[in-house]
Design a protein around this motif. Structure first.
Motif, PDB file in Angstrom:
ATOM      1  N   PRO A  59      11.209  -3.392   1.764  1.00 15.30           N
ATOM      2  CA  PRO A  59      11.640  -4.797   1.742  1.00 15.30           C
ATOM      3  C   PRO A  59      12.450  -5.100   0.498  1.00 15.30           C
ATOM      4  N   GLU A  60      13.337  -6.068   0.632  1.00 12.99           N
ATOM      5  CA  GLU A  60      14.181  -6.454  -0.493  1.00 12.99           C
ATOM      6  C   GLU A  60      14.014  -7.931  -0.802  1.00 12.99           C
ATOM      7  N   GLY A  61      14.442  -8.295  -1.959  1.00  7.22           N
ATOM      8  CA  GLY A  61      14.469  -9.700  -2.346  1.00  7.22           C
ATOM      9  C   GLY A  61      13.095 -10.311  -2.480  1.00  7.22           C
ATOM     10  N   GLU A  62      13.015 -11.591  -2.130  1.00  9.61           N
ATOM     11  CA  GLU A  62      11.786 -12.354  -2.325  1.00  9.61           C
ATOM     12  C   GLU A  62      10.636 -11.869  -1.454  1.00  9.61           C
ATOM     13  N   GLN A  63      10.912 -11.139  -0.391  1.00 10.52           N
ATOM     14  CA  GLN A  63       9.859 -10.623   0.488  1.00 10.52           C
ATOM     15  C   GLN A  63       9.123  -9.434  -0.133  1.00 10.52           C
ATOM     16  N   ALA A  64       9.718  -8.769  -1.104  1.00  8.11           N
ATOM     17  CA  ALA A  64       9.158  -7.536  -1.649  1.00  8.11           C
ATOM     18  C   ALA A  64       7.735  -7.711  -2.183  1.00  8.11           C
ATOM     19  N   ALA A  65       7.474  -8.759  -2.939  1.00 10.63           N
ATOM     20  CA  ALA A  65       6.137  -8.969  -3.515  1.00 10.63           C
ATOM     21  C   ALA A  65       5.106  -9.172  -2.411  1.00 10.63           C
ATOM     22  N   ARG A  66       5.450  -9.962  -1.423  1.00  8.65           N
ATOM     23  CA  ARG A  66       4.539 -10.209  -0.302  1.00  8.65           C
ATOM     24  C   ARG A  66       4.266  -8.919   0.466  1.00  8.65           C
ATOM     25  N   PHE A  67       5.295  -8.153   0.727  1.00 11.96           N
ATOM     26  CA  PHE A  67       5.144  -6.893   1.450  1.00 11.96           C
ATOM     27  C   PHE A  67       4.286  -5.916   0.652  1.00 11.96           C
ATOM     28  N   ASN A  68       4.538  -5.836  -0.641  1.00 17.79           N
ATOM     29  CA  ASN A  68       3.756  -4.922  -1.481  1.00 17.79           C
ATOM     30  C   ASN A  68       2.279  -5.294  -1.497  1.00 17.79           C
ATOM     31  N   GLU A  69       1.993  -6.592  -1.533  1.00 17.84           N
ATOM     32  CA  GLU A  69       0.608  -7.053  -1.504  1.00 17.84           C
ATOM     33  C   GLU A  69      -0.072  -6.661  -0.183  1.00 17.84           C
ATOM     34  N   LEU A  70       0.623  -6.847   0.931  1.00 16.00           N
ATOM     35  CA  LEU A  70       0.069  -6.465   2.234  1.00 16.00           C
ATOM     36  C   LEU A  70      -0.141  -4.956   2.317  1.00 16.00           C
ATOM     37  N   ALA A  71       0.816  -4.193   1.820  1.00 14.58           N
ATOM     38  CA  ALA A  71       0.692  -2.733   1.849  1.00 14.58           C
ATOM     39  C   ALA A  71      -0.514  -2.281   1.034  1.00 14.58           C
ATOM     40  N   GLN A  72      -0.702  -2.884  -0.120  1.00 15.79           N
ATOM     41  CA  GLN A  72      -1.843  -2.528  -0.966  1.00 15.79           C
ATOM     42  C   GLN A  72      -3.156  -2.850  -0.260  1.00 15.79           C
ATOM     43  N   LYS A  73      -3.246  -4.011   0.363  1.00 21.74           N
ATOM     44  CA  LYS A  73      -4.451  -4.376   1.120  1.00 21.74           C
ATOM     45  C   LYS A  73      -4.731  -3.340   2.208  1.00 21.74           C
ATOM     46  N   GLY A  74      -3.684  -2.938   2.898  1.00 24.77           N
ATOM     47  CA  GLY A  74      -3.846  -1.951   3.958  1.00 24.77           C
ATOM     48  C   GLY A  74      -4.329  -0.613   3.443  1.00 24.77           C
ATOM     49  N   ARG A  75      -3.775  -0.161   2.327  1.00 26.00           N
ATOM     50  CA  ARG A  75      -4.192   1.115   1.735  1.00 26.00           C
ATOM     51  C   ARG A  75      -5.640   1.069   1.264  1.00 26.00           C
ATOM     52  N   GLU A  76      -6.085  -0.118   0.836  1.00 27.64           N
ATOM     53  CA  GLU A  76      -7.457  -0.279   0.357  1.00 27.64           C
ATOM     54  C   GLU A  76      -8.443  -0.568   1.482  1.00 27.64           C
ATOM     55  N   GLY A  77      -7.937  -0.703   2.701  1.00 26.57           N
ATOM     56  CA  GLY A  77      -8.815  -0.960   3.840  1.00 26.57           C
ATOM     57  C   GLY A  77      -9.323  -2.390   3.910  1.00 26.57           C
ATOM     58  N   LYS A  78      -8.674  -3.285   3.207  1.00 22.40           N
ATOM     59  CA  LYS A  78      -9.086  -4.687   3.229  1.00 22.40           C
ATOM     60  C   LYS A  78      -8.595  -5.350   4.514  1.00 22.40           C
ATOM     61  N   PRO A  79      -9.337  -6.358   5.004  1.00 19.22           N
ATOM     62  CA  PRO A  79      -8.899  -7.060   6.221  1.00 19.22           C
ATOM     63  C   PRO A  79      -7.609  -7.830   5.970  1.00 19.22           C
ATOM     64  N   ILE A  80      -6.746  -7.806   6.966  1.00 23.18           N
ATOM     65  CA  ILE A  80      -5.480  -8.525   6.883  1.00 23.18           C
ATOM     66  C   ILE A  80      -5.385  -9.416   8.118  1.00 23.18           C
ATOM     67  N   PRO A  81      -5.379 -10.720   7.925  1.00 21.89           N
ATOM     68  CA  PRO A  81      -5.282 -11.639   9.070  1.00 21.89           C
ATOM     69  C   PRO A  81      -3.947 -11.479   9.802  1.00 21.89           C
ATOM     70  N   ILE A  82      -3.979 -11.684  11.105  1.00 17.53           N
ATOM     71  CA  ILE A  82      -2.768 -11.567  11.924  1.00 17.53           C
ATOM     72  C   ILE A  82      -1.665 -12.465  11.397  1.00 17.53           C
ATOM     73  N   LYS A  83      -2.030 -13.670  10.942  1.00 20.27           N
ATOM     74  CA  LYS A  83      -1.004 -14.601  10.456  1.00 20.27           C
ATOM     75  C   LYS A  83      -0.208 -14.010   9.293  1.00 20.27           C
ATOM     76  N   ASP A  84      -0.802 -13.075   8.529  1.00 26.75           N
ATOM     77  CA  ASP A  84      -0.108 -12.481   7.387  1.00 26.75           C
ATOM     78  C   ASP A  84       0.945 -11.458   7.793  1.00 26.75           C
ATOM     79  N   VAL A  85       0.822 -10.882   8.976  1.00 27.24           N
ATOM     80  CA  VAL A  85       1.787  -9.869   9.407  1.00 27.24           C
ATOM     81  C   VAL A  85       2.596 -10.309  10.616  1.00 27.24           C
ATOM     82  N   ASN A  86       2.298 -11.481  11.154  1.00 29.17           N
ATOM     83  CA  ASN A  86       2.954 -11.947  12.370  1.00 29.17           C
ATOM     84  C   ASN A  86       4.467 -12.045  12.233  1.00 29.17           C
ATOM     85  N   ASP A  87       4.959 -12.385  11.058  1.00 32.77           N
ATOM     86  CA  ASP A  87       6.402 -12.573  10.899  1.00 32.77           C
ATOM     87  C   ASP A  87       7.105 -11.383  10.236  1.00 32.77           C
ATOM     88  N   LEU A  88       6.436 -10.238  10.144  1.00 30.67           N
ATOM     89  CA  LEU A  88       7.072  -9.056   9.572  1.00 30.67           C
ATOM     90  C   LEU A  88       8.061  -8.458  10.561  1.00 30.67           C
TER      91      LEU A  88
END
Length: 180
Positions: free
Chosen positions: A11-40
């Protein structure tokens, strides 16, 4: 989302921080609500059809590349159903005898009707390890399954034919096959 978690989505620009946070949650096995990935990523627009819409309108929508439409009550957003391309094809197959002009098409050759894609992206395998690299729209065996996912994402397709080294069709892999 999978490409993001494994570090292939960039991801580029302003989305990068949000994407990185989601990726980190996924790598750590943390739950990710559908609303957080619905617009990816890219997705088809949400199409709504009134229950009183003519069939031709649904066919026109599907002909434009949309795969499903939400069926709503007239003048509201009250959902009463979902119509998919597969549902429409199933309807015509089961009821073709009631539509003589449609039934007559069943006997036509695909090549004469010019149905299907003429630009095919495929994937081949070596020693049962899925892999993919473009060479004249044909994939050869030196990249991992994540490359196939990346290609499906960037090409906007949901599946790839699997070929052996002689380009014989061995199967198919789709985004559904790699769901967790």
């Amino acid at each position: 989302y999978l490409l993001l978690v494994v570090g292939l989505a960039k991801p580029e620009g302003e989305q990068a921080a949000r994407f990185n946070e989601l990726a980190q949650k996924g790598r750590e096995g943390k739950p990710i609500p559908i609303k957080d990935v619905n617009d990816l990523g890219t997705k088809e627009p949400l199409m709504k059809l009134d229950v009183n819409s003519p069939l031709a309108q649904a066919v026109e929508i599907f002909g434009s590349g949309i795969h499903r439409a939400i069926i709503v009550e007239p003048g509201t957003d009250d959902v009463v159903g979902v119509l998919t391309q597969l549902g429409l094809v199933t309807f015509f197959w089961r009821n073709g005898r009631h539509f003589p002009s449609i039934e007559s098409l069943y006997h036509q050759l695909l090549k004469d009707l010019d149905i299907g894609s003429h630009s095919v992206v495929s994937i081949s395998y070596v020693s049962w390890i899925p892999c993919c690299t473009f060479t004249n729209n044909i994939c050869s065996g030196d990249r991992p399954l994540t490359s196939a996912l990346e290609i499906m994402y960037t090409q906007g397709i949901t599946s790839l034919p699997v070929l052996d080294s002689q380009r014989n069709v061995m199967g198919n892999i789709s985004h559904v096959d790699v769901r967790v």
